[in-house]
Design a protein around this motif. Structure first.
Motif, PDB file in Angstrom:
ATOM      1  N   GLY A 196       3.747   9.315 -30.385  1.00 56.72           N
ATOM      2  CA  GLY A 196       4.898   9.635 -31.212  1.00 56.72           C
ATOM      3  C   GLY A 196       5.475  10.986 -30.831  1.00 56.72           C
ATOM      4  N   ALA A 240       8.283   8.574 -34.387  1.00 62.75           N
ATOM      5  CA  ALA A 240       6.898   8.376 -34.797  1.00 62.75           C
ATOM      6  C   ALA A 240       6.097   9.667 -34.802  1.00 62.75           C
ATOM      7  N   ASP A 282       7.360   0.307 -34.416  1.00 69.05           N
ATOM      8  CA  ASP A 282       6.682   1.005 -33.316  1.00 69.05           C
ATOM      9  C   ASP A 282       5.273   0.453 -33.116  1.00 69.05           C
ATOM     10  N   TYR A 309       7.606   7.090 -28.832  1.00 64.22           N
ATOM     11  CA  TYR A 309       8.346   6.564 -29.973  1.00 64.22           C
ATOM     12  C   TYR A 309       9.022   7.750 -30.656  1.00 64.22           C
TER      13      TYR A 309
END
Length: 104
Positions: free
Chosen positions: A31, A67, A85, A64
């Protein structure tokens, strides 16, 4: 093959030395907003990716953008889970493992 979700890179002082040791294809899923105890910062993931590419190692980094740490886990009391995700990461995980491992 190796599939790593938000690996801890906080203690890696020389990313080039680490990447030089890569012997199998690696997929890292992380993330972009991950600041969890400084363990898995996006900057270190990008340094790992650059070092792997410089060493011509098979390495894929998937970031991501919205994220955080543990984006793929539903944990009561934490608001990190991101269903889309997590689903994408799992699809990439099974695809990678299917390419290089015998799945039965």
């Amino acid at each position: 093959t190796v599939v790593a979700y938000y690996p801890m890179t906080r203690n890696v002082s020389d990313m080039r030395s680490l990447a030089a040791q890569f012997k199998v294809p690696i997929l890292v899923l992380t993330g972009e907003l991950d600041t969890y105890y400084g363990c898995c910062l996006i900057e270190s993931m990008k340094r790992m990716e650059a070092a792997a590419k410089d060493g011509e190692k098979p390495f894929e980094l998937v970031v991501y953008p919205k994220a955080n740490h543990m984006f793929n886990l539903k944990i009561e009391g934490l608001d990190f889970f991101r269903a889309e995700d997590a689903a994408d990461a799992w699809q990439r995980t099974t695809k990678m493992l299917g390419q290089y491992q015998l799945l039965r």
